[in-house]
Scaffold this motif. Structure first.
Motif, PDB file in Angstrom:
ATOM      1  N   SER A 175       0.888  -1.337  -0.326  1.00  0.00           N
ATOM      2  CA  SER A 175      -0.070   0.142   0.001  1.00  0.00           C
ATOM      3  C   SER A 175       0.895   1.480   0.105  1.00  0.00           C
ATOM      4  CB  SER A 175      -0.925  -0.329   1.240  1.00  0.00           C
ATOM      5  OG  SER A 175      -0.180   0.190   2.549  1.00  0.00           O
ATOM      6  N   MET A 176       2.235   1.107   0.187  1.00  0.00           N
ATOM      7  CA  MET A 176       3.241   2.204   0.299  1.00  0.00           C
ATOM      8  C   MET A 176       3.547   2.642  -1.177  1.00  0.00           C
ATOM      9  SD  MET A 176       6.436   3.720   0.292  1.00  0.00           S
ATOM     10  CE  MET A 176       7.360   2.350   0.011  1.00  0.00           C
ATOM     11  N   ARG A 177       3.208   4.016  -1.393  1.00  0.00           N
ATOM     12  CA  ARG A 177       3.737   4.657  -2.650  1.00  0.00           C
ATOM     13  C   ARG A 177       4.500   6.028  -2.259  1.00  0.00           C
ATOM     14  NH1 ARG A 177       2.273   5.061  -8.140  1.00  0.00           N
ATOM     15  NH2 ARG A 177       2.485   7.198  -9.265  1.00  0.00           N
ATOM     16  N   LEU A 178       5.942   6.185  -2.692  1.00  0.00           N
ATOM     17  CA  LEU A 178       6.406   7.299  -2.424  1.00  0.00           C
ATOM     18  C   LEU A 178       6.968   7.944  -3.831  1.00  0.00           C
ATOM     19  CD1 LEU A 178       8.102   9.315  -0.455  1.00  0.00           C
ATOM     20  CD2 LEU A 178       9.983   7.653  -0.603  1.00  0.00           C
ATOM     21  N   THR A 179       6.885   9.128  -4.123  1.00  0.00           N
ATOM     22  CA  THR A 179       7.182   9.688  -5.400  1.00  0.00           C
ATOM     23  C   THR A 179       8.124  10.969  -5.199  1.00  0.00           C
ATOM     24  OG1 THR A 179       5.455  11.207  -5.530  1.00  0.00           O
ATOM     25  CG2 THR A 179       5.157   9.053  -6.400  1.00  0.00           C
ATOM     26  N   GLY A 180       8.895  11.378  -6.179  1.00  0.00           N
ATOM     27  CA  GLY A 180       9.608  12.331  -6.195  1.00  0.00           C
ATOM     28  C   GLY A 180      10.394  12.754  -7.453  1.00  0.00           C
TER      29      GLY A 180
END
Length: 176
Positions: free
Chosen positions: A59-64
């Motif tokens: 369920s984890m989503r990290l963007t940049g």
């Protein structure tokens, strides 16, 4: 094998050492990293991903725009820093908890304390409740939000914060 061919394998091993951050099944899910480029610096124990970076696991989503993973001497991920315009983080902390949505110019994830720190134009939202300011810290395990205090060593006064808390239904259990 050349260093460039070896880089994606080593970078995935670095991320795979992340602890479970939320739903129990998240840590059993494959980790996917998408980016335009990646650089591994073994002497500094870092991996840097650049260009529309998306990291997902369960369920984890990290963007940049750029994500830097730092590891400790044992090779476990100790800190992830994501910068963007904005950088984003989403995750479901537990089976019955609403999804946490966060964004800021800089997002720092501290693996040992399972804490997410949002810096500059920070906003964290869960179940319609929002926390906004220059600095927001979120303890994932305890589900505690700390807003408005500057980071350690920052002598400047924090800006004002804005918090919106949705009313609870009378039959709804107290759950932050």
């Amino acid at each position: 094998m050349s260093f460039n061919k070896f880089l994606p394998v080593v970078a995935l091993l670095l991320v795979a050492s992340l602890p479970a951050m939320a739903l129990p099944q998240d840590s059993n899910q494959p980790i996917r990293i998408q980016a335009n480029s990646a650089t591994l610096d073994e002497r500094r124990n870092t991996a840097v991903y650049r260009g529309n970076v998306i990291i997902t696991q369960g369920s984890m989503r990290l963007t940049g725009n750029q994500v830097t993973l730092a590891t400790d001497s044992a090779g476990a991920v100790s800190k992830i820093t994501s910068t963007g315009n904005p950088a984003t983080y989403t995750q479901t902390p537990g089976e019955n908890d609403g999804e946490v949505n966060a964004r800021a110019q800089t997002i720092e994830y501290f693996a040992d304390s399972e804490r997410v720190v949002l810096i500059d134009q920070a906003r964290l939202e869960q179940r319609g409740n929002t926390f906004q300011g220059d600095f927001v810290s979120y303890d994932i395990n305890e589900q505690v939000v700390d807003a408005g205090r500057p980071a350690a060593g920052d002598s400047g006064e924090p800006g004002r914060i804005e918090i919106v808390i949705q009313p609870r239904q009378r039959d709804e259990a107290a759950n932050p």
